[in-house]
Design a protein around this motif. Structure first.
Motif, PDB file in Angstrom:
ATOM      1  N   GLU A 170      -8.181  -9.447  32.812  1.00  7.74           N
ATOM      2  CA  GLU A 170      -8.625 -10.259  33.938  1.00  7.74           C
ATOM      3  C   GLU A 170      -9.987  -9.763  34.437  1.00  7.74           C
ATOM      4  N   PRO A 171     -10.857 -10.682  34.876  1.00  7.93           N
ATOM      5  CA  PRO A 171     -12.141 -10.252  35.442  1.00  7.93           C
ATOM      6  C   PRO A 171     -11.925  -9.377  36.672  1.00  7.93           C
TER       7      PRO A 171
ATOM      8  N   TRP B 223     -18.032  -4.197  36.152  1.00  6.14           N
ATOM      9  CA  TRP B 223     -17.405  -5.507  36.312  1.00  6.14           C
ATOM     10  C   TRP B 223     -17.198  -6.136  34.948  1.00  6.14           C
ATOM     11  N   TRP B 224     -15.947  -6.478  34.677  1.00  9.31           N
ATOM     12  CA  TRP B 224     -15.573  -7.161  33.427  1.00  9.31           C
ATOM     13  C   TRP B 224     -15.330  -8.626  33.749  1.00  9.31           C
ATOM     14  N   ASP B 225     -16.146  -9.507  33.105  1.00 10.12           N
ATOM     15  CA  ASP B 225     -16.042 -10.945  33.398  1.00 10.12           C
ATOM     16  C   ASP B 225     -15.109 -11.681  32.451  1.00 10.12           C
ATOM     17  N   GLY B 226     -14.302 -10.958  31.693  1.00  3.73           N
ATOM     18  CA  GLY B 226     -13.397 -11.575  30.737  1.00  3.73           C
ATOM     19  C   GLY B 226     -13.907 -11.548  29.321  1.00  3.73           C
TER      20      GLY B 226
ATOM     21  N   TRP C  51     -18.943  -6.526  29.790  1.00  2.56           N
ATOM     22  CA  TRP C  51     -19.402  -5.847  31.013  1.00  2.56           C
ATOM     23  C   TRP C  51     -20.694  -6.488  31.498  1.00  2.56           C
TER      24      TRP C  51
ATOM     25  N   PRO D 263     -18.155 -10.035  41.861  1.00  2.00           N
ATOM     26  CA  PRO D 263     -19.019  -9.427  40.832  1.00  2.00           C
ATOM     27  C   PRO D 263     -20.325  -8.912  41.421  1.00  2.00           C
TER      28      PRO D 263
END
Length: 351
Positions: A4-5, A19-22, A25, A40
């Motif tokens: 999950e983001p 931050w992982w947007d799906g 990074w 984000p």
């Protein structure tokens, strides 16, 4: 299963969160113990240049999530110095020596990094300071030799040693003294005759403990003129012995026996009469001041020892005035002897 983001610990750098947007990074990392903001991070400016296209068959090309991508120059993660984490480091990065050459497609040594201003380094010439082309990156010290720099080799030959120069000078002094004994001997004898009565009486009173100066015999009237004549003749003999031989070949008898010679700094050629005269006069002319309480001897002593404190060319004061340097005369069978005199600079000995 996709992640999950949100803010997650970066597996490549466990001390940071990103931050992982799906799919990958984005944004700059933050310390893992810091409370992340809501949502984000703000978008970053576009990097210079296009990233390489993914290879066919790779997870990214197939539309599958892959490992967090490498972002060049992102602070706080491996590869922040401008190279991939596992790839070769670019010149100028921590752990690699600075070479002054940029890496392919990367900000190398001597060029500003992304988003970094260009400003000259303190005390460095234009074009060679910190952050300038030809200099180290901003924040890096200017490079120096990692030890004692190599000895200079003017015109491809090594410098003469201090011992050889001193011994050659003593031989030359002995030759000049012999010339004075032949040419100046009569004047020295006459000067002694003019001053002998005074000296004998002064010595007799000193040995008897009498310090009075009354009643001492007068020094002859010709003593002053004889003293000047002796010094002028001695100076002229020294000039006639040294200057012509130095002008033609850079060697006196002493230098020839010790296999050293004086050459100009700008070219490997004879000194010439003018340069040889300037070089000799710095040491030879003070001979005329010997009668001034030894002032001439003091000046000559300072000139003689000045080479001991000059680096790296070991120039005495007379060398500096004439722009000369004393070097060893190479032997014919010396493997270090340069074979091409048109290119006198040695290869690989100087930066």
């Amino acid at each position: 299963m996709s992640v999950e983001p949100g803010w997650h610990v970066d597996p490549a750098e466990p001390t940071t969160r990103r931050w992982w947007d799906g799919e990958g990074w984005i944004g700059a990392p933050i310390p893992v113990h810091t409370t992340p903001p809501d949502g984000p991070p703000p978008p970053e400016p576009e990097p210079v240049g296009e990233p390489p296209a993914p290879a066919a068959g790779s997870p990214t090309a197939a539309g599958q999530p892959s490992a967090p991508p490498w972002t060049p120059n992102a602070p706080g993660q491996p590869g922040a110095s401008g190279a991939p984490p596992d790839g070769p480091k670019a010149p100028g990065t921590p752990g690699m020596p600075w070479t002054g050459q940029p890496g392919a497609g990367q900000p190398g040594a001597g060029q500003p990094g992304l988003g970094q201003p260009v400003h000259p380094g303190a005390g460095q010439p234009e074009g060679h300071g910190v952050g300038q082309p030809g200099g180290p990156p901003p924040g890096w010290p200017y490079p120096t030799w990692p030890g004692r720099p190599p000895e200079p080799r003017p015109h491809g030959v090594p410098l003469a040693g201090y011992g050889a120069r001193l011994l050659a000078r003593l031989i030359d002094f002995g030759v000049v003294l012999l010339l004075n004994a032949v040419v100046n001997g009569w004047f020295v004898w006459r000067y002694f005759e003019e001053t002998a009565p005074y000296l004998r009486e002064a010595v007799r009173r000193a040995m008897a403990g009498d310090s009075s100066r009354e009643g001492l015999p007068a020094i002859g009237e010709q003593a002053g003129g004889l003293q000047i004549a002796i010094l002028v003749i001695a100076t002229a003999l020294w000039f006639a012995y040294e200057v012509p031989t130095m002008a033609s070949g850079g060697q006196t008898l002493g230098k020839r026996l010790l296999r050293i010679r004086a050459v100009p700094l700008d070219a490997d050629q004879p000194l010439g009469f003018g340069r040889a005269t300037r070089r000799w006069s710095t040491m030879g002319m003070p001979t005329l001041l010997w009668f001034c309480c030894g002032l001439g001897l003091l000046l000559q002593f300072v000139d003689a020892v000045s080479a001991l404190f000059d680096h790296p060319l070991r120039q005495a004061l007379h060398d500096k005035r004439a722009q000369t340097v004393v070097v060893q005369v190479p032997r014919a069978d010396d493997p270090d002897t340069p074979t091409d005199r048109a290119d006198p600079e040695p290869q690989g000995d100087t930066p």
